[in-house]
Design a protein around this motif. Sequence first.
Motif, PDB file in Angstrom:
ATOM      1  N   GLY A 107      -0.677  13.544  21.120  1.00 50.47           N
ATOM      2  CA  GLY A 107      -1.415  12.482  21.794  1.00 50.47           C
ATOM      3  C   GLY A 107      -1.544  11.220  20.954  1.00 50.47           C
ATOM      4  O   GLY A 107      -1.972  10.190  21.465  1.00 50.47           O
ATOM      5  N   ASN A 108      -1.169  11.285  19.685  1.00 52.72           N
ATOM      6  CA  ASN A 108      -1.291  10.124  18.796  1.00 52.72           C
ATOM      7  C   ASN A 108       0.053   9.440  18.587  1.00 52.72           C
ATOM      8  O   ASN A 108       1.106  10.058  18.707  1.00 52.72           O
ATOM      9  CB  ASN A 108      -1.856  10.540  17.436  1.00 52.72           C
ATOM     10  N   MET A 109      -0.029   8.161  18.235  1.00 50.13           N
ATOM     11  CA  MET A 109       1.162   7.370  17.909  1.00 50.13           C
ATOM     12  C   MET A 109       1.411   7.463  16.408  1.00 50.13           C
ATOM     13  O   MET A 109       0.477   7.444  15.607  1.00 50.13           O
ATOM     14  CB  MET A 109       0.956   5.897  18.282  1.00 50.13           C
ATOM     15  N   TYR A 110       2.692   7.545  16.070  1.00 56.13           N
ATOM     16  CA  TYR A 110       3.108   7.550  14.667  1.00 56.13           C
ATOM     17  C   TYR A 110       4.247   6.555  14.531  1.00 56.13           C
ATOM     18  O   TYR A 110       5.038   6.369  15.455  1.00 56.13           O
ATOM     19  CB  TYR A 110       3.539   8.958  14.234  1.00 56.13           C
ATOM     20  N   TYR A 111       4.321   5.933  13.367  1.00 52.16           N
ATOM     21  CA  TYR A 111       5.286   4.858  13.150  1.00 52.16           C
ATOM     22  C   TYR A 111       6.229   5.265  12.035  1.00 52.16           C
ATOM     23  O   TYR A 111       5.790   5.649  10.950  1.00 52.16           O
ATOM     24  CB  TYR A 111       4.540   3.555  12.836  1.00 52.16           C
ATOM     25  N   LEU A 112       7.512   5.186  12.342  1.00 54.15           N
ATOM     26  CA  LEU A 112       8.546   5.649  11.420  1.00 54.15           C
ATOM     27  C   LEU A 112       9.067   4.476  10.593  1.00 54.15           C
ATOM     28  O   LEU A 112       9.429   3.434  11.136  1.00 54.15           O
ATOM     29  CB  LEU A 112       9.689   6.292  12.216  1.00 54.15           C
ATOM     30  N   TYR A 113       9.084   4.682   9.282  1.00 53.61           N
ATOM     31  CA  TYR A 113       9.576   3.669   8.347  1.00 53.61           C
ATOM     32  C   TYR A 113      10.647   4.290   7.470  1.00 53.61           C
ATOM     33  O   TYR A 113      10.746   5.516   7.360  1.00 53.61           O
ATOM     34  CB  TYR A 113       8.432   3.161   7.453  1.00 53.61           C
ATOM     35  N   MET A 114      11.425   3.423   6.814  1.00 54.77           N
ATOM     36  CA  MET A 114      12.438   3.909   5.876  1.00 54.77           C
ATOM     37  C   MET A 114      12.297   3.144   4.561  1.00 54.77           C
ATOM     38  O   MET A 114      12.286   1.912   4.534  1.00 54.77           O
ATOM     39  CB  MET A 114      13.855   3.729   6.427  1.00 54.77           C
ATOM     40  N   ARG A 115      12.207   3.919   3.493  1.00 55.46           N
ATOM     41  CA  ARG A 115      12.135   3.336   2.142  1.00 55.46           C
ATOM     42  C   ARG A 115      13.526   2.871   1.717  1.00 55.46           C
ATOM     43  O   ARG A 115      14.525   3.248   2.318  1.00 55.46           O
ATOM     44  CB  ARG A 115      11.622   4.377   1.147  1.00 55.46           C
ATOM     45  N   GLU A 116      13.572   2.117   0.649  1.00 56.78           N
ATOM     46  CA  GLU A 116      14.856   1.659   0.109  1.00 56.78           C
ATOM     47  C   GLU A 116      15.725   2.845  -0.309  1.00 56.78           C
ATOM     48  O   GLU A 116      16.949   2.778  -0.281  1.00 56.78           O
ATOM     49  CB  GLU A 116      14.646   0.727  -1.101  1.00 56.78           C
ATOM     50  N   SER A 117      15.087   3.943  -0.671  1.00 52.00           N
ATOM     51  CA  SER A 117      15.820   5.143  -1.093  1.00 52.00           C
ATOM     52  C   SER A 117      16.480   5.857   0.087  1.00 52.00           C
ATOM     53  O   SER A 117      17.280   6.765  -0.104  1.00 52.00           O
ATOM     54  CB  SER A 117      14.867   6.112  -1.797  1.00 52.00           C
ATOM     55  N   GLY A 118      16.113   5.467   1.311  1.00 48.96           N
ATOM     56  CA  GLY A 118      16.655   6.118   2.501  1.00 48.96           C
ATOM     57  C   GLY A 118      15.709   7.149   3.089  1.00 48.96           C
ATOM     58  O   GLY A 118      15.974   7.685   4.168  1.00 48.96           O
ATOM     59  N   GLN A 119      14.611   7.441   2.385  1.00 49.61           N
ATOM     60  CA  GLN A 119      13.650   8.414   2.909  1.00 49.61           C
ATOM     61  C   GLN A 119      12.957   7.838   4.140  1.00 49.61           C
ATOM     62  O   GLN A 119      12.490   6.706   4.141  1.00 49.61           O
ATOM     63  CB  GLN A 119      12.585   8.768   1.865  1.00 49.61           C
ATOM     64  N   ARG A 120      12.913   8.648   5.168  1.00 54.00           N
ATOM     65  CA  ARG A 120      12.213   8.262   6.392  1.00 54.00           C
ATOM     66  C   ARG A 120      10.856   8.940   6.382  1.00 54.00           C
ATOM     67  O   ARG A 120      10.746  10.117   6.049  1.00 54.00           O
ATOM     68  CB  ARG A 120      13.032   8.687   7.609  1.00 54.00           C
ATOM     69  N   TYR A 121       9.834   8.191   6.769  1.00 47.57           N
ATOM     70  CA  TYR A 121       8.496   8.773   6.772  1.00 47.57           C
ATOM     71  C   TYR A 121       7.666   8.201   7.913  1.00 47.57           C
ATOM     72  O   TYR A 121       7.912   7.101   8.395  1.00 47.57           O
ATOM     73  CB  TYR A 121       7.787   8.535   5.435  1.00 47.57           C
ATOM     74  N   PHE A 122       6.679   9.001   8.326  1.00 46.53           N
ATOM     75  CA  PHE A 122       5.747   8.577   9.364  1.00 46.53           C
ATOM     76  C   PHE A 122       4.487   8.032   8.730  1.00 46.53           C
ATOM     77  O   PHE A 122       4.020   8.528   7.709  1.00 46.53           O
ATOM     78  CB  PHE A 122       5.355   9.752  10.276  1.00 46.53           C
ATOM     79  N   SER A 123       3.944   7.036   9.402  1.00 46.01           N
ATOM     80  CA  SER A 123       2.658   6.465   9.019  1.00 46.01           C
ATOM     81  C   SER A 123       1.829   6.314  10.286  1.00 46.01           C
ATOM     82  O   SER A 123       2.373   6.212  11.386  1.00 46.01           O
ATOM     83  CB  SER A 123       2.874   5.096   8.364  1.00 46.01           C
ATOM     84  N   ILE A 124       0.517   6.279  10.104  1.00 45.86           N
ATOM     85  CA  ILE A 124      -0.344   6.031  11.263  1.00 45.86           C
ATOM     86  C   ILE A 124      -0.576   4.531  11.445  1.00 45.86           C
ATOM     87  O   ILE A 124      -1.179   4.113  12.421  1.00 45.86           O
ATOM     88  CB  ILE A 124      -1.688   6.786  11.141  1.00 45.86           C
ATOM     89  N   LEU A 125      -0.055   3.724  10.522  1.00 37.61           N
ATOM     90  CA  LEU A 125      -0.200   2.272  10.611  1.00 37.61           C
ATOM     91  C   LEU A 125       1.019   1.655  11.283  1.00 37.61           C
ATOM     92  O   LEU A 125       2.152   1.915  10.892  1.00 37.61           O
ATOM     93  CB  LEU A 125      -0.377   1.663   9.223  1.00 37.61           C
ATOM     94  N   SER A 126       0.757   0.810  12.260  1.00 31.02           N
ATOM     95  CA  SER A 126       1.844   0.112  12.945  1.00 31.02           C
ATOM     96  C   SER A 126       2.257  -1.102  12.122  1.00 31.02           C
ATOM     97  O   SER A 126       1.502  -1.549  11.245  1.00 31.02           O
ATOM     98  CB  SER A 126       1.385  -0.327  14.331  1.00 31.02           C
ATOM     99  N   PRO A 127       3.419  -1.671  12.389  1.00 29.72           N
ATOM    100  CA  PRO A 127       3.836  -2.874  11.668  1.00 29.72           C
ATOM    101  C   PRO A 127       2.833  -4.017  11.844  1.00 29.72           C
ATOM    102  O   PRO A 127       2.616  -4.804  10.925  1.00 29.72           O
ATOM    103  CB  PRO A 127       5.181  -3.232  12.293  1.00 29.72           C
TER     104      PRO A 127
END
Length: 189
Positions: A107-127
């Motif tokens: 039911g919650n929104m999650y925001y996917l980001y990618m670090r310079e290393s290529g690691q993809r991660y979720f955050s609860i903070l939107s852009p």
Amino acid sequence: MDRSVSLPHQPNKTTTVTLVETSSNPSGMVLVSPYQTNRVGDPMDLVSLAQQVQKGDEFIRANACNRLTVIADQIRYLQEQARKVLEDARKDAELHHAACNVVKKPGNMYYLYMRESGQRYFSILSPREWGASCPHKFLGGYKLQHDMSWTPQEDVEKRDAEIGIMDKLLNRQTALPACTEPNFEGLSQ
């Protein structure tokens, strides 16, 4: 009794016509003149019978082809649906394996980001919440559904509307008496 007949418009093709067996004593009754009941008659009658048999064969073949075409279309549709299911499952699994330091709740929104290393991660903070200080490349926002599937941010409103319609359907159907026909009345309002 089988007879092979060449049709006038197709002399190189023969059609087999099956005639009723003859008997001089049908059902135990002796015929006065078996000749009258068993004679072949006009040869054109046999041609007409052969044409009728051939026409029946053509219609049966056309009907079978039409029905098989419908089945083939259904198979193609089901194959496409299967591909979509597998692709969605692959994407959902990929998203579930993205790094995340919070417990993901349906039911919650999650925001996917990618670090310079290529690691993809979720955050609860939107852009937008990050503002100008967004530290990594934003890949997309996703809502975690209750079935643990992911809905892209741009499809969330549509998906929520679909789920709302299904909820209405389930709630209304349980309140209605048994019915042999589906009842979709009032669901689009």
